[in-house]
Design a protein around this motif. Structure first.
Motif, PDB file in Angstrom:
ATOM      1  N   PHE A 256       0.838  -1.207   0.000  1.00 19.15           N
ATOM      2  CA  PHE A 256       0.000   0.000   0.000  1.00 19.15           C
ATOM      3  C   PHE A 256       0.874   1.259   0.000  1.00 19.15           C
ATOM      4  O   PHE A 256       0.641   2.193  -0.780  1.00 19.15           O
ATOM      5  N   LEU A 257       1.900   1.272   0.845  1.00 22.39           N
ATOM      6  CA  LEU A 257       2.763   2.450   0.931  1.00 22.39           C
ATOM      7  C   LEU A 257       3.650   2.573  -0.301  1.00 22.39           C
ATOM      8  O   LEU A 257       3.946   3.688  -0.760  1.00 22.39           O
ATOM      9  N   TRP A 258       4.088   1.444  -0.867  1.00 22.88           N
ATOM     10  CA  TRP A 258       4.920   1.502  -2.074  1.00 22.88           C
ATOM     11  C   TRP A 258       4.141   2.105  -3.231  1.00 22.88           C
ATOM     12  O   TRP A 258       4.665   2.944  -3.968  1.00 22.88           O
ATOM     13  N   VAL A 259       2.885   1.668  -3.411  1.00 20.44           N
ATOM     14  CA  VAL A 259       2.067   2.245  -4.473  1.00 20.44           C
ATOM     15  C   VAL A 259       1.831   3.726  -4.206  1.00 20.44           C
ATOM     16  O   VAL A 259       1.876   4.554  -5.122  1.00 20.44           O
ATOM     17  N   GLY A 260       1.601   4.079  -2.938  1.00 22.53           N
ATOM     18  CA  GLY A 260       1.410   5.485  -2.598  1.00 22.53           C
ATOM     19  C   GLY A 260       2.628   6.319  -2.960  1.00 22.53           C
ATOM     20  O   GLY A 260       2.497   7.420  -3.523  1.00 22.53           O
ATOM     21  N   ALA A 261       3.824   5.802  -2.642  1.00 23.28           N
ATOM     22  CA  ALA A 261       5.047   6.535  -2.981  1.00 23.28           C
ATOM     23  C   ALA A 261       5.211   6.635  -4.495  1.00 23.28           C
ATOM     24  O   ALA A 261       5.619   7.687  -5.018  1.00 23.28           O
ATOM     25  N   ARG A 262       4.891   5.584  -5.204  1.00 24.95           N
ATOM     26  CA  ARG A 262       5.024   5.587  -6.665  1.00 24.95           C
ATOM     27  C   ARG A 262       4.044   6.567  -7.308  1.00 24.95           C
ATOM     28  O   ARG A 262       4.372   7.233  -8.290  1.00 24.95           O
ATOM     29  N   GLY A 264       2.802   9.155  -5.715  1.00 25.16           N
ATOM     30  CA  GLY A 264       2.985  10.485  -5.130  1.00 25.16           C
ATOM     31  C   GLY A 264       1.845  10.909  -4.233  1.00 25.16           C
ATOM     32  O   GLY A 264       1.587  12.105  -4.050  1.00 25.16           O
ATOM     33  N   SER A 265       1.147   9.920  -3.634  1.00 26.49           N
ATOM     34  CA  SER A 265       0.015  10.234  -2.755  1.00 26.49           C
ATOM     35  C   SER A 265      -0.150   9.114  -1.750  1.00 26.49           C
ATOM     36  O   SER A 265      -0.007   7.934  -2.095  1.00 26.49           O
ATOM     37  N   LEU A 266      -0.462   9.470  -0.516  1.00 28.02           N
ATOM     38  CA  LEU A 266      -0.666   8.456   0.506  1.00 28.02           C
ATOM     39  C   LEU A 266      -1.849   7.562   0.157  1.00 28.02           C
ATOM     40  O   LEU A 266      -1.894   6.394   0.539  1.00 28.02           O
ATOM     41  N   THR A 267      -2.790   8.098  -0.590  1.00 28.07           N
ATOM     42  CA  THR A 267      -3.967   7.322  -1.000  1.00 28.07           C
ATOM     43  C   THR A 267      -3.795   6.758  -2.418  1.00 28.07           C
ATOM     44  O   THR A 267      -4.785   6.481  -3.098  1.00 28.07           O
ATOM     45  N   GLY A 268      -2.553   6.587  -2.833  1.00 23.90           N
ATOM     46  CA  GLY A 268      -2.276   6.168  -4.203  1.00 23.90           C
ATOM     47  C   GLY A 268      -2.960   4.873  -4.578  1.00 23.90           C
ATOM     48  O   GLY A 268      -3.512   4.755  -5.678  1.00 23.90           O
ATOM     49  N   TYR A 269      -2.942   3.878  -3.684  1.00 18.70           N
ATOM     50  CA  TYR A 269      -3.569   2.609  -4.040  1.00 18.70           C
ATOM     51  C   TYR A 269      -5.080   2.769  -4.168  1.00 18.70           C
ATOM     52  O   TYR A 269      -5.691   2.187  -5.074  1.00 18.70           O
ATOM     53  N   LEU A 270      -5.680   3.546  -3.294  1.00 18.63           N
ATOM     54  CA  LEU A 270      -7.124   3.788  -3.401  1.00 18.63           C
ATOM     55  C   LEU A 270      -7.455   4.524  -4.699  1.00 18.63           C
ATOM     56  O   LEU A 270      -8.499   4.264  -5.321  1.00 18.63           O
ATOM     57  N   ASP A 271      -6.563   5.405  -5.110  1.00 19.70           N
ATOM     58  CA  ASP A 271      -6.771   6.111  -6.379  1.00 19.70           C
ATOM     59  C   ASP A 271      -6.701   5.141  -7.557  1.00 19.70           C
ATOM     60  O   ASP A 271      -7.476   5.246  -8.523  1.00 19.70           O
TER      61      ASP A 271
END
Length: 400
Positions: A256-262, A264-271
């Motif tokens: 979850f955090l890796w996708v968020g970093a990739r 550029g958003s803490l909610t990246g995986y939800l996006d």
């Protein structure tokens, strides 16, 4: 709560001990369940092969190269970063697919003369019996060997059981989750944490295994404190509990955090999931979908959906009332909650609920109390229906 905790939380006596039966003895006990599982799934594959041939399709292609299996294969071959933009502007990114299955596909195809797609099917064919073994062990522990066999057989004969033989992640996830929850039930905290972390690298619903580890650990410590034992003393008595709790969320949170970093958003995986039209809205979209069916010409389908939702909720409540251990109650409840409150393609919901094997414990225990001939007749009828439905489903709309 006190009664639930005392009945459902593993105590010191359930930890590993030198007298614990070995893997070979456990496998011998599980042999009838594994044989029943293999027979039911073999029937499903045979019916699929015949049906596909009559329909001019290839059963192997249906199992390895359609829908989600194509996305997993692409991740295995090319890594992450692939996305498709639809005409309506939605973006389908392969970041929505958790990495453990593609990693295994890549590793197996590098070691063996298998394509990544065939490696994915091999993973499913290896891990689905492992899941059946875990289900047998769970049923045997709670209600005896016959209940364990019935539980494994019923899971094999689910209407969408054919997915257990596809290059999908459901079989792998259920094996990790079921053994992880079993380890929580038996006080093997480190193993439970590792399996929960691996389950969290397999599917988003891996959070359910983490919840089972965390809440059971919390109630265990609360019970010890209520009994006059300090938290430190309780942790010393269970040296694996704290490491297991700390390890459990690493897989799920890490991805979850890796996708968020990739992104550029803490909610990246939800996006990313939002790009697929997925997400959680408390069941509003699913409720609106059922109401639309009920209020239109598809009234029978809506009624069937409503009955299905009522059935799975009733099975969950029934299991709680029958005294299922806390890890099963938490895990099954979270899987069911996430499946029913998610929006997106509603045809996938039966597949999403496949890992919710605790829902099958009440019918498994009921079958275990019947005469063997009657229980096997019921399982046989269900298995035939599952094989026919799976072949029809996979040759039609299938499990996207």
């Amino acid at each position: 709560m006190n009664d639930l905790a005392s009945a459902a939380v593993p105590g010191p006596a359930l930890r590993d001990a030198p007298g614990t039966p070995g893997v070979r003895a456990a496998l011998r006990r599980a042999a009838p369940a594994l044989a029943a599982y293999a027979a039911i799934r073999g029937l499903g594959l045979a019916v699929l092969a015949v049906w596909s041939a009559a329909d001019g399709k290839n059963w192997h292609t249906l199992l390895t190269a359609r829908w989600d299996s194509l996305w997993y294969t692409r991740v295995a071959e090319q890594g992450y970063g692939y996305a498709v933009q639809l005409p309506n502007g939605d973006v389908h990114s392969n970041l929505a697919f958790f990495p453990l299955l593609p990693w295994l596909e890549r590793g197996l195809s590098a070691l063996l003369p298998l394509s990544p797609a065939d490696a994915g099917m091999a993973v499913a064919w290896l891990t689905s019996p492992a899941a059946a073994w875990a289900l047998y062990a769970t049923g045997e522990r709670l209600h005896g060997p016959r209940a364990g066999v019935a539980l494994a057989a019923l899971w094999a004969a689910l209407p969408v059981g054919i997915v257990q033989s596809m290059a999908y992640s459901e079989a792998l996830f259920t094996a990790l989750a079921a053994w992880g929850v079993y380890c929580v039930m038996t006080g093997r905290w480190v193993a439970a944490g590792v399996l929960a972390s691996l389950a969290g690298l397999t599917r988003p619903v891996g959070a359910a295994v983490v919840a089972a580890v965390w809440l059971t650990a919390a109630v265990t410590l609360w019970r010890e404190r209520a009994g006059g034992t300090g938290v430190r003393a309780a942790l010393r008595a269970r040296p694996g509990l704290l490491p297991g709790v700390l390890v459990a969320p690493l897989g799920w949170c890490g991805y979850f955090l890796w996708v968020g970093a990739r992104q550029g958003s803490l909610t990246g995986y939800l996006d990313v999931q939002g790009g697929w039209g997925n997400g959680f809205d408390g069941g509003l979209a699913f409720g609106a979908f059922i109401w639309h069916q009920l209020s239109g010409p598809a009234f029978p389908a809506g009624l069937g959906l409503l009955a299905g939702v009522g059935l799975v909720i009733w099975l969950y409540v029934r299991g709680v009332r029958q005294g299922e251990p806390l890890p099963l109650v938490v895990y099954g409840g979270v899987v069911l909650l996430l499946a029913l409150t998610a929006k997106g393609y509603f045809g996938s919901k039966p597949r999403l609920m496949m890992p919710a094997y605790p829902l099958l414990l009440p019918p498994a225990t009921a079958l275990a109390r019947c005469r063997p001939a009657r229980s096997w007749l019921v399982i046989g009828v269900v298995a035939v229906a599952s094989a026919a439905y799976g072949a029809f489903w996979l040759n039609g709309s299938g499990p996207p």
